[in-house]
Design a protein around this motif. Structure first.
Motif, PDB file in Angstrom:
ATOM      1  N   ASP A  46      46.980  52.698  46.079  1.00  0.00           N
ATOM      2  CA  ASP A  46      48.342  53.230  46.166  1.00  0.00           C
ATOM      3  C   ASP A  46      49.334  52.385  45.367  1.00  0.00           C
ATOM      4  OD1 ASP A  46      47.637  55.362  47.825  1.00  0.00           O
ATOM      5  OD2 ASP A  46      47.844  54.144  49.635  1.00  0.00           O
ATOM      6  N   ASP A  47      49.126  51.081  45.373  1.00  0.00           N
ATOM      7  CA  ASP A  47      50.040  50.171  44.685  1.00  0.00           C
ATOM      8  C   ASP A  47      49.217  49.218  43.830  1.00  0.00           C
ATOM      9  OD1 ASP A  47      52.296  48.835  43.882  1.00  0.00           O
ATOM     10  OD2 ASP A  47      52.424  47.594  45.703  1.00  0.00           O
ATOM     11  N   PRO A  48      48.714  49.680  42.703  1.00  0.00           N
ATOM     12  CA  PRO A  48      47.779  48.860  41.920  1.00  0.00           C
ATOM     13  C   PRO A  48      48.463  47.667  41.274  1.00  0.00           C
ATOM     14  CG  PRO A  48      48.376  50.831  40.706  1.00  0.00           C
ATOM     15  CD  PRO A  48      48.988  50.975  42.074  1.00  0.00           C
ATOM     16  N   GLY A  49      47.744  46.555  41.248  1.00  0.00           N
ATOM     17  CA  GLY A  49      48.218  45.372  40.545  1.00  0.00           C
ATOM     18  C   GLY A  49      47.684  45.352  39.128  1.00  0.00           C
ATOM     19  N   ALA A  50      48.328  44.586  38.285  1.00  0.00           N
ATOM     20  CA  ALA A  50      47.867  44.452  36.900  1.00  0.00           C
ATOM     21  C   ALA A  50      46.540  43.715  36.865  1.00  0.00           C
ATOM     22  CB  ALA A  50      48.911  43.707  36.077  1.00  0.00           C
ATOM     23  N   ASP A  51      45.732  44.008  35.872  1.00  0.00           N
ATOM     24  CA  ASP A  51      44.473  43.289  35.724  1.00  0.00           C
ATOM     25  C   ASP A  51      44.220  42.934  34.264  1.00  0.00           C
ATOM     26  OD1 ASP A  51      43.062  45.500  34.452  1.00  0.00           O
ATOM     27  OD2 ASP A  51      42.810  46.380  36.430  1.00  0.00           O
ATOM     28  N   LEU A  52      43.383  41.914  34.100  1.00  0.00           N
ATOM     29  CA  LEU A  52      43.052  41.427  32.766  1.00  0.00           C
ATOM     30  C   LEU A  52      42.172  42.412  32.022  1.00  0.00           C
ATOM     31  CD1 LEU A  52      43.050  39.140  30.653  1.00  0.00           C
ATOM     32  CD2 LEU A  52      41.137  38.102  31.917  1.00  0.00           C
ATOM     33  N   CYS A  77      48.217  37.778  30.211  1.00  0.00           N
ATOM     34  CA  CYS A  77      46.814  37.537  29.870  1.00  0.00           C
ATOM     35  C   CYS A  77      46.520  36.036  29.781  1.00  0.00           C
ATOM     36  CB  CYS A  77      46.463  38.217  28.556  1.00  0.00           C
ATOM     37  SG  CYS A  77      46.422  40.015  28.644  1.00  0.00           S
ATOM     38  N   ARG A  78      47.436  35.290  29.216  1.00  0.00           N
ATOM     39  CA  ARG A  78      47.229  33.844  29.101  1.00  0.00           C
ATOM     40  C   ARG A  78      47.036  33.227  30.493  1.00  0.00           C
ATOM     41  NH1 ARG A  78      49.081  29.609  25.103  1.00  0.00           N
ATOM     42  NH2 ARG A  78      49.054  27.657  26.270  1.00  0.00           N
ATOM     43  N   HIS A  79      47.906  33.593  31.422  1.00  0.00           N
ATOM     44  CA  HIS A  79      47.785  33.064  32.779  1.00  0.00           C
ATOM     45  C   HIS A  79      46.483  33.534  33.424  1.00  0.00           C
ATOM     46  CE1 HIS A  79      49.016  31.637  36.725  1.00  0.00           C
ATOM     47  NE2 HIS A  79      48.706  32.822  37.219  1.00  0.00           N
ATOM     48  N   ALA A  80      46.145  34.813  33.262  1.00  0.00           N
ATOM     49  CA  ALA A  80      44.932  35.361  33.882  1.00  0.00           C
ATOM     50  C   ALA A  80      43.681  34.688  33.337  1.00  0.00           C
ATOM     51  CB  ALA A  80      44.868  36.871  33.666  1.00  0.00           C
ATOM     52  N   VAL A  81      43.639  34.427  32.039  1.00  0.00           N
ATOM     53  CA  VAL A  81      42.480  33.768  31.443  1.00  0.00           C
ATOM     54  C   VAL A  81      42.344  32.353  31.988  1.00  0.00           C
ATOM     55  CG1 VAL A  81      41.563  32.819  29.288  1.00  0.00           C
ATOM     56  CG2 VAL A  81      42.400  35.175  29.358  1.00  0.00           C
ATOM     57  N   GLU A  82      43.451  31.654  32.100  1.00  0.00           N
ATOM     58  CA  GLU A  82      43.404  30.280  32.609  1.00  0.00           C
ATOM     59  C   GLU A  82      42.921  30.226  34.046  1.00  0.00           C
ATOM     60  OE1 GLU A  82      46.970  28.256  29.920  1.00  0.00           O
ATOM     61  OE2 GLU A  82      47.406  29.001  31.949  1.00  0.00           O
ATOM     62  N   GLN A  92      39.889  27.896  25.587  1.00  0.00           N
ATOM     63  CA  GLN A  92      39.575  28.856  26.639  1.00  0.00           C
ATOM     64  C   GLN A  92      38.294  29.632  26.323  1.00  0.00           C
ATOM     65  OE1 GLN A  92      41.010  29.150  29.630  1.00  0.00           O
ATOM     66  NE2 GLN A  92      42.304  27.401  29.070  1.00  0.00           N
ATOM     67  N   ALA A  93      38.058  29.914  25.053  1.00  0.00           N
ATOM     68  CA  ALA A  93      36.827  30.622  24.678  1.00  0.00           C
ATOM     69  C   ALA A  93      35.601  29.786  25.010  1.00  0.00           C
ATOM     70  CB  ALA A  93      36.853  30.979  23.199  1.00  0.00           C
ATOM     71  N   ARG A  94      35.680  28.481  24.757  1.00  0.00           N
ATOM     72  CA  ARG A  94      34.548  27.616  25.109  1.00  0.00           C
ATOM     73  C   ARG A  94      34.315  27.620  26.616  1.00  0.00           C
ATOM     74  NH1 ARG A  94      36.793  24.281  21.046  1.00  0.00           N
ATOM     75  NH2 ARG A  94      37.911  23.032  22.600  1.00  0.00           N
ATOM     76  N   ARG A  95      35.390  27.534  27.381  1.00  0.00           N
ATOM     77  CA  ARG A  95      35.251  27.531  28.838  1.00  0.00           C
ATOM     78  C   ARG A  95      34.702  28.869  29.335  1.00  0.00           C
ATOM     79  NH1 ARG A  95      37.925  28.627  33.684  1.00  0.00           N
ATOM     80  NH2 ARG A  95      39.524  29.879  32.650  1.00  0.00           N
ATOM     81  N   LEU A  96      35.198  29.972  28.753  1.00  0.00           N
ATOM     82  CA  LEU A  96      34.728  31.288  29.163  1.00  0.00           C
ATOM     83  C   LEU A  96      33.252  31.469  28.847  1.00  0.00           C
ATOM     84  CD1 LEU A  96      35.408  34.083  30.315  1.00  0.00           C
ATOM     85  CD2 LEU A  96      36.106  34.771  28.010  1.00  0.00           C
ATOM     86  N   GLY A  97      32.829  31.004  27.678  1.00  0.00           N
ATOM     87  CA  GLY A  97      31.417  31.096  27.325  1.00  0.00           C
ATOM     88  C   GLY A  97      30.530  30.343  28.304  1.00  0.00           C
ATOM     89  N   GLU A  98      31.014  29.201  28.760  1.00  0.00           N
ATOM     90  CA  GLU A  98      30.249  28.448  29.749  1.00  0.00           C
ATOM     91  C   GLU A  98      30.148  29.221  31.063  1.00  0.00           C
ATOM     92  OE1 GLU A  98      32.415  24.816  29.955  1.00  0.00           O
ATOM     93  OE2 GLU A  98      31.698  24.083  28.000  1.00  0.00           O
ATOM     94  N   LEU A  99      31.247  29.876  31.468  1.00  0.00           N
ATOM     95  CA  LEU A  99      31.209  30.681  32.686  1.00  0.00           C
ATOM     96  C   LEU A  99      30.213  31.834  32.563  1.00  0.00           C
ATOM     97  CD1 LEU A  99      34.989  31.027  33.677  1.00  0.00           C
ATOM     98  CD2 LEU A  99      33.264  29.618  34.792  1.00  0.00           C
TER      99      LEU A  99
END
Length: 315
Positions: A131-137, A164-169, A198-205
């Motif tokens: 009913d009240d959707p939040g934003a998503d990455l 997006c910057r905050h969501a990625v972090e 951030q790309a390096r960290r994301l790849g590790e995840l």
């Protein structure tokens, strides 16, 4: 190794001329010089306009999993893809999209994947309509990236980039489609030093959480994310559909090669590629396969061209 050969293209073309929507047929002609390619981008834009709504959004199944006449944010990435291919991201259509996004953004600057207006129309069970959707990455990252890459000057783009910057972090536990949206955003983020970190960290995840299938012969080595269909895995090229993607460095040459070989081998007898997600309606496969087929061809061709450039540099 050459991934796209004449036989593959001929079979894919036959499938698209038989089963593709007008949009996919136009895109195939534009990218691969078949049919009315001499029309240039005009045919692409004409086909895209059939999915436009009066308020600047896109609906009518442009994104095959989202049906009906109510425009949804999750359909916007498909529209921007066509505008980018047509060289039209700086035109009136993109400005109208940004205005529409502004009207449907949350206070933090992002957009949800879908709006409550989708509820009366067919949609898959894995795409809930709150009913009240939040934003998503997942949605915002895919939308902001091509606009940032094109240097679009609009208040929505600035606010979405901050979201997006905050969501990625904040990303920790993630899933393949969200991680894919994140790396798409990182490829276009203005702060390149931050994006590389951030790309390096994301790849590790992605590797630690086993949300990438590194060896198609051993699917048990990858984890199927909650809510995904059995066997719905992402391979290296899904994160890095082109060699210049930040995700390319997440994988060894051998891992990438295995994934591309698997992708090439997935071409079906009718010339098209299969979908991997849940077939939630009798027509979803028919609607979605043409786009999946084009994505496969474009990914394989991108790596062919990179190999050609590398070979030329060695001569």
């Amino acid at each position: 190794m050459t991934w796209v050969n004449d036989s593959m293209l001929e079979r894919a073309g036959r499938y698209l001329w038989t089963s593709g929507r007008v949009l996919e047929q136009r895109r195939y002609a534009f990218h691969f010089g078949a049919g009315p390619a001499a029309e240039g981008p005009a045919g692409l834009l004409a086909a895209l306009d059939a999915y436009a709504t009066a308020d600047g959004g896109y609906a009518f199944g442009l994104e095959p999993d989202v049906r009906g006449p109510a425009p949804q944010p999750i359909a916007v990435p498909a529209a921007l893809r066509v505008l980018r291919e047509a060289g039209a991201l700086h035109g009136e259509r993109a400005r109208r999209i940004c205005d529409w996004l502004t009207a449907h953004s949350t206070a933090d600057g992002g957009v949800p994947a879908v709006l409550p207006t989708l509820r009366p129309y067919p949609h898959p069970p894995f795409l809930p309509v709150p009913d009240d959707p939040g934003a998503d990455l997942l949605a915002t990252g895919q939308i902001a990236a091509p606009l940032l890459h094109a240097g679009i000057d609009h208040p929505w783009v600035t606010a979405a980039a901050d979201f997006c910057r905050h969501a990625v972090e904040q990303l920790e536990q993630t899933h393949p489609y969200e991680a894919g949206a994140a790396v798409t955003f990182l490829a276009a983020a203005p702060d390149r030093d931050w994006a590389h970190r951030q790309a390096r960290r994301l790849g590790e995840l992605v590797r630690e959480q086993r949300i990438v299938l590194l060896d198609p012969d051993h699917p048990e080595q990858a984890r199927t994310a909650p809510g995904y269909a059995p066997g719905e895995h992402h391979l290296p090229h899904d994160y890095a559909p082109t060699p210049d993607s930040p995700a390319r460095h997440w994988f060894t040459d051998a891992e990438l090669h295995r994934g591309l070989a698997h992708l090439a081998a997935q071409q079906q007898d009718d010339g098209g590629w299969p979908i991997r997600w849940a077939r939630w309606s009798p027509t979803i496969e028919t609607q979605a396969r043409p786009g999946v087929t084009l994505a496969a061809l474009l990914t394989l061709r991108a790596y062919d061209r990179a190999d050609d450039r590398a070979a030329g540099q060695r001569i």
